[in-house]
Design an enzyme around this catalytic site. Structure first.
Site, short mmCIF file in Angstrom:
data_model
loop_
_atom_site.label_atom_id
_atom_site.label_comp_id
_atom_site.label_asym_id
_atom_site.label_seq_id
_atom_site.Cartn_x
_atom_site.Cartn_y
_atom_site.Cartn_z
N THR A 110 0.82 -1.21 0.00
CA THR A 110 0.00 0.00 0.00
C THR A 110 0.85 1.26 0.00
OG1 THR A 110 -1.89 -1.12 1.01
CG2 THR A 110 -1.81 1.27 1.21
N GLN A 154 -5.40 -1.16 -3.62
CA GLN A 154 -5.08 0.14 -3.03
C GLN A 154 -4.02 0.83 -3.90
OE1 GLN A 154 -4.67 -2.80 -1.46
NE2 GLN A 154 -6.03 -2.87 0.32
N ASP A 179 -7.66 4.59 -1.08
CA ASP A 179 -6.44 4.97 -0.34
C ASP A 179 -5.67 6.11 -0.99
OD1 ASP A 179 -7.24 2.88 1.22
OD2 ASP A 179 -5.38 1.76 1.12
N ASP A 200 -12.05 4.48 1.71
CA ASP A 200 -11.06 4.85 2.73
C ASP A 200 -10.00 5.80 2.17
OD1 ASP A 200 -12.40 2.99 4.33
OD2 ASP A 200 -11.02 1.37 3.82
N ARG A 220 -17.96 3.86 -7.93
CA ARG A 220 -17.52 2.47 -7.90
C ARG A 220 -18.02 1.80 -9.17
NH1 ARG A 220 -16.72 -0.22 -3.07
NH2 ARG A 220 -16.19 -1.95 -4.45
N ARG A 268 -14.90 5.06 8.99
CA ARG A 268 -14.98 3.78 9.69
C ARG A 268 -13.63 3.56 10.39
NH1 ARG A 268 -14.94 -1.15 5.21
NH2 ARG A 268 -13.18 -0.43 3.94
N TRP A 270 -10.28 2.01 11.42
CA TRP A 270 -9.28 1.05 10.95
C TRP A 270 -8.34 0.67 12.09
CZ3 TRP A 270 -4.15 2.43 8.21
CH2 TRP A 270 -3.50 1.26 7.79
N THR A 273 -3.69 -4.51 11.21
CA THR A 273 -3.13 -5.77 11.69
C THR A 273 -1.67 -5.54 12.05
OG1 THR A 273 -4.64 -7.01 10.27
CG2 THR A 273 -2.70 -8.18 11.12
#
Length: 369
Positions: A110, A154, A179, A200, A220, A268, A270, A273
């Site tokens: 990314t 992304q 992104d 996002d 989209r 939203r 994030w 991870t």
């Protein structure tokens, strides 16, 4: 020896040791330099020249009108990258996360996809368009399960990397799809600009202050089931020890033709991870902060305004759900067709005092802004 002569002699070593202020340096980028001094045919070449300057002076790089297909990094502090206007000076590249791991020091696709990376302090970007023109829509319209469809589409336009701080973006356009703007450094101040994308498209753990700008949601190509959200403006991952995340102030949330009513969430949460001593899972301390203050919202904004986001559980599945009610999300002074919202139990109080925000945001930010 006369006293006056002695004084001059004693002063001589001090004069030699006194620092000499470096004269200003301006570089030019033009499609054709025709023998001009300090002129380069690419932005990357001008930035390479700037990196050889060991002084602490500001260096201005003026970029002539044109379309520059480059993937560039600003790694020297005190750089002004000045175009001839967002409609006239455009920097484009089409890297995408799926195939951009080699561009990033840790093999993360990314940030590796960014058209422009800023990894320095005291940087000004003005009067230009930075775009990632990867054909996101062509991939988006492929059916799930199609062998040709990539899973990591992304494509970042501007990356504020980990060592960036005191970055100013003015009168510019940042354009992508998923992104577009990745705030992974400390502070970036964006004024009188356009940021366009769909999923996002303003995200990360950095401090971002966006003022008097247009936030444009893009279409989209995928078929989104009726009643479901198709896009999200912001996805903050602000760590708990950082008060400020992503702030939108006196800006306009608009849309491209073709974006339906009520299908875009403001944000939203994030939770990236992250690898810990006891495993790899969604960072529980990344409790994102976002504020919308005195912003216009068109009818594409969803009635709930906010959305949940799944994250990696300790067993490796994506079953953990992070809700906006448990995040640091806040809005005040919203107006326009999309301003009305349903009560989904969001906190009534939050970070909405722009004077207090600016006091914290601009601390230790002297000089160029």
């Amino acid at each position: 020896m006369k006293a006056a002569d002695l004084a001059k002699l004693l002063a001589f070593p001090l004069l030699l040791a006194a620092p000499v202020a470096a004269s200003a340096l301006t570089l030019q980028v033009r499609p054709e330099c025709a023998g001009r001094q300090h002129c380069f045919s690419s932005i990357a070449a001008a930035l390479d020249r700037a990196k050889t300057d060991g002084s602490t002076r500001w260096i201005t790089i003026k970029v002539a009108p044109g379309s520059y297909r480059e993937k560039i990094t600003i790694a020297r502090s005190k750089i002004r990258l000045i175009g001839s206007g967002a409609d006239d000076t455009k920097v484009r590249f089409d890297a995408v996360a799926q195939t951009s791991k080699a561009y990033h020091r840790n093999g993360w696709g990314t940030p590796g996809s960014a058209t422009l990376t800023i990894n320095a302090s005291d940087v000004v970007l003005a009067g230009m368009t930075v775009e990632n023109d990867y054909d996101y829509l062509a991939n988006d319209r492929l059916a799930d399960g199609d062998a040709a469809k990539i899973g990591n589409p992304q494509a970042v336009a501007l990356l504020l990397d980990v060592d960036s701080d005191r970055v100013s973006v003015r009168d510019s356009s940042l354009i992508g799809f998923q992104d577009t703007l990745f705030a992974n450094g400390k502070r970036v101040h964006i004024t009188d600009s356009l940021i366009a994308g769909n999923v996002d498209f303003i995200f990360g753990n950095g401090m971002v202050l966006i003022e008097r700008s247009k936030i444009r949601s893009r279409v989209r190509a995928a078929a989104v089931p009726a009643g479901e959200l198709q896009s999200f403006v912001a996805a903050p991952s602000t760590l708990l020890d950082q008060r400020i995340g992503i702030i939108f102030y006196q800006s306009r949330l608009t849309r491209e033709t073709g974006v339906p009513n009520g299908v875009v969430a403001l944000a939203r949460p994030w939770h990236p991870t992250t690898r810990f001593a006891d495993g790899r899972y969604a960072n529980p301390r990344a409790v994102g902060q976002v504020s919308f203050i005195d912003c216009f919202m068109d009818a594409h904004i969803a009635p709930d305004h906010w959305a949940s986001m799944n994250g990696t559980a300790r067993d490796g599945t994506m079953k953990d759900v992070f809700r906006p009610q448990e995040s640091r999300f806040f809005e005040t002074g919203s107006y326009g067709p999309g301003a009305a919202r349903r009560d989904i139990g969001m906190p009534r109080q939050g970070l909405g005092d722009i004077t207090a925000i600016k006091r914290v945001f601009f601390e230790d930010w002297p000089g160029e802004r």
